[in-house]
Design a protein around this motif. Structure first.
Motif, mmCIF file in Angstrom:
data_model
loop_
_atom_site.group_PDB
_atom_site.id
_atom_site.type_symbol
_atom_site.label_atom_id
_atom_site.label_comp_id
_atom_site.label_asym_id
_atom_site.label_seq_id
_atom_site.Cartn_x
_atom_site.Cartn_y
_atom_site.Cartn_z
ATOM 1 N N ALA A 192 8.047 20.713 1.263
ATOM 2 C CA ALA A 192 6.703 21.000 1.770
ATOM 3 C C ALA A 192 6.112 19.840 2.561
ATOM 4 N N ILE A 193 6.798 18.714 2.586
ATOM 5 C CA ILE A 193 6.256 17.522 3.254
ATOM 6 C C ILE A 193 6.570 17.563 4.749
ATOM 7 N N ASP A 194 5.534 17.338 5.548
ATOM 8 C CA ASP A 194 5.662 17.317 7.006
ATOM 9 C C ASP A 194 5.829 15.898 7.543
ATOM 10 N N SER A 195 5.413 14.902 6.786
ATOM 11 C CA SER A 195 5.565 13.504 7.192
ATOM 12 C C SER A 195 7.044 13.144 7.216
ATOM 13 N N PRO A 196 7.449 12.223 8.098
ATOM 14 C CA PRO A 196 8.841 11.780 8.093
ATOM 15 C C PRO A 196 9.176 11.097 6.763
ATOM 16 N N LEU A 197 10.356 11.370 6.244
ATOM 17 C CA LEU A 197 10.819 10.770 4.994
ATOM 18 C C LEU A 197 12.132 10.029 5.251
ATOM 19 N N LYS A 198 12.349 8.942 4.518
ATOM 20 C CA LYS A 198 13.617 8.219 4.622
ATOM 21 C C LYS A 198 14.726 9.053 3.995
ATOM 22 N N THR A 199 15.922 8.909 4.501
ATOM 23 C CA THR A 199 17.090 9.592 3.952
ATOM 24 C C THR A 199 17.812 8.642 3.007
ATOM 25 N N PRO A 200 18.044 9.063 1.767
ATOM 26 C CA PRO A 200 18.757 8.173 0.845
ATOM 27 C C PRO A 200 20.232 8.071 1.216
ATOM 28 N N GLU A 201 20.846 6.936 0.907
ATOM 29 C CA GLU A 201 22.280 6.776 1.169
ATOM 30 C C GLU A 201 23.104 7.687 0.263
ATOM 31 N N THR A 202 22.630 7.855 -0.970
ATOM 32 C CA THR A 202 23.329 8.676 -1.956
ATOM 33 C C THR A 202 22.351 9.653 -2.575
ATOM 34 N N LEU A 203 22.730 10.907 -2.639
ATOM 35 C CA LEU A 203 21.919 11.932 -3.276
ATOM 36 C C LEU A 203 22.291 11.999 -4.752
ATOM 37 N N VAL A 204 21.297 12.074 -5.612
ATOM 38 C CA VAL A 204 21.529 12.227 -7.045
ATOM 39 C C VAL A 204 21.288 13.686 -7.391
ATOM 40 N N CYS A 205 22.308 14.345 -7.910
ATOM 41 C CA CYS A 205 22.219 15.765 -8.270
ATOM 42 C C CYS A 205 22.155 15.860 -9.795
ATOM 43 N N ILE A 206 21.076 16.455 -10.306
ATOM 44 C CA ILE A 206 20.894 16.532 -11.758
ATOM 45 C C ILE A 206 20.952 17.973 -12.254
ATOM 46 N N LEU A 207 21.226 18.111 -13.534
ATOM 47 C CA LEU A 207 21.352 19.394 -14.216
ATOM 48 C C LEU A 207 22.427 20.273 -13.603
ATOM 49 N N ASN A 208 23.524 19.620 -13.255
ATOM 50 C CA ASN A 208 24.675 20.331 -12.695
ATOM 51 C C ASN A 208 25.229 21.364 -13.683
ATOM 52 N N ASN A 209 25.000 21.155 -14.979
ATOM 53 C CA ASN A 209 25.485 22.112 -15.981
ATOM 54 C C ASN A 209 24.732 23.445 -15.915
ATOM 55 N N SER A 210 23.663 23.510 -15.135
ATOM 56 C CA SER A 210 22.895 24.744 -14.963
ATOM 57 C C SER A 210 23.291 25.499 -13.689
ATOM 58 N N LYS A 211 24.093 24.859 -12.833
ATOM 59 C CA LYS A 211 24.439 25.412 -11.516
ATOM 60 C C LYS A 211 25.597 26.410 -11.633
ATOM 61 N N PRO A 212 25.404 27.626 -11.104
ATOM 62 C CA PRO A 212 26.531 28.564 -11.081
ATOM 63 C C PRO A 212 27.549 28.157 -10.010
ATOM 64 N N GLU A 213 28.761 28.672 -10.131
ATOM 65 C CA GLU A 213 29.849 28.318 -9.202
ATOM 66 C C GLU A 213 29.522 28.632 -7.741
ATOM 67 N N MET A 267 0.841 -1.186 0.000
ATOM 68 C CA MET A 267 0.000 0.000 0.000
ATOM 69 C C MET A 267 0.882 1.245 0.000
ATOM 70 N N ALA A 268 0.507 2.229 -0.792
ATOM 71 C CA ALA A 268 1.282 3.466 -0.898
ATOM 72 C C ALA A 268 1.348 4.191 0.446
ATOM 73 N N VAL A 269 2.315 5.075 0.563
ATOM 74 C CA VAL A 269 2.541 5.856 1.779
ATOM 75 C C VAL A 269 1.739 7.156 1.695
ATOM 76 N N GLU A 270 1.103 7.539 2.792
ATOM 77 C CA GLU A 270 0.415 8.832 2.814
ATOM 78 C C GLU A 270 1.424 9.915 3.190
ATOM 79 N N LEU A 271 1.478 10.948 2.372
ATOM 80 C CA LEU A 271 2.313 12.111 2.664
ATOM 81 C C LEU A 271 1.413 13.270 3.036
ATOM 82 N N LYS A 272 1.781 13.959 4.096
ATOM 83 C CA LYS A 272 1.066 15.170 4.486
ATOM 84 C C LYS A 272 2.024 16.335 4.329
ATOM 85 N N GLY A 273 1.509 17.439 3.811
ATOM 86 C CA GLY A 273 2.356 18.589 3.589
ATOM 87 C C GLY A 273 1.639 19.892 3.871
#
Length: 163
Positions: free
Chosen positions: A110-131, A1-7
């Motif tokens: 915006a989510i108030d429900s507890p969320l799991k922390t990923p072991e590794t963060l995936v950062c996308i569109l780094n070519n758009s990020k200023p220094e 069953m899916a998880v309920e998120l409250k925000g």
């Protein structure tokens, strides 16, 4: 069953809930839209099922921003996606795109429900990020464009998809 998120938004004028099968905040988008409307560094979207979305309070305070793509170029256009935010405090709430009418993507911020922390963060569109924008500390995969996995496939691959 899916998880309920409250925000909710920051000022509390808007409160919402929805069901999600992909509720681990693993992917940080660094594009100019996410950085400028989402705040520090970028934003993280989760996945949810549109039909389960419930605005519990403050529907009258929800406004929509349709981002400008390729600003100040000959290819400038308006995005089909709608970024919903609180018109009182400007907190970003969720993204909806009619291209995928069955889905809604709440901003993890915006989510108030507890969320799991990923072991590794995936950062996308780094070519758009200023220094001057720094990536968060910790284990991460960084992509100039998009990562290898969709929200669904990443959650399934990591055993975090909830039916």
């Amino acid at each position: 069953m899916a998880v309920e998120l409250k925000g909710s938004c920051h000022c509390g004028a808007v409160r919402f809930s929805l069901q999600s099968s992909s509720a681990v905040p693993y992917q940080l988008c660094l594009c100019s839209i996410c950085r400028k409307v989402g705040g520090v560094g970028g934003s993280i979207n989760l996945g949810g099922f549109y039909e389960t979305s419930n605005i519990e309070k403050g529907k009258e305070f929800i406004s929509v921003y349709k981002a400008v793509l390729n600003r100040d170029t000959p290819e400038e256009s308006i995005a089909s996606s709608e970024r919903n935010f609180c018109s009182k405090c400007s907190a970003m709430l969720w993204l909806y795109d009619k291209s995928w009418p069955e889905l809604v993507h709440p901003f993890a911020s915006a989510i108030d429900s507890p969320l799991k922390t990923p072991e590794t963060l995936v950062c996308i569109l780094n070519n758009s990020k200023p220094e001057h924008v720094h990536l968060p500390e910790g284990a991460k995969e960084v992509y100039d464009k998009y990562g290898k996995e969709s929200l669904e496939s990443w959650h399934k691959k990591n055993g975090l998809w909830v039916e």
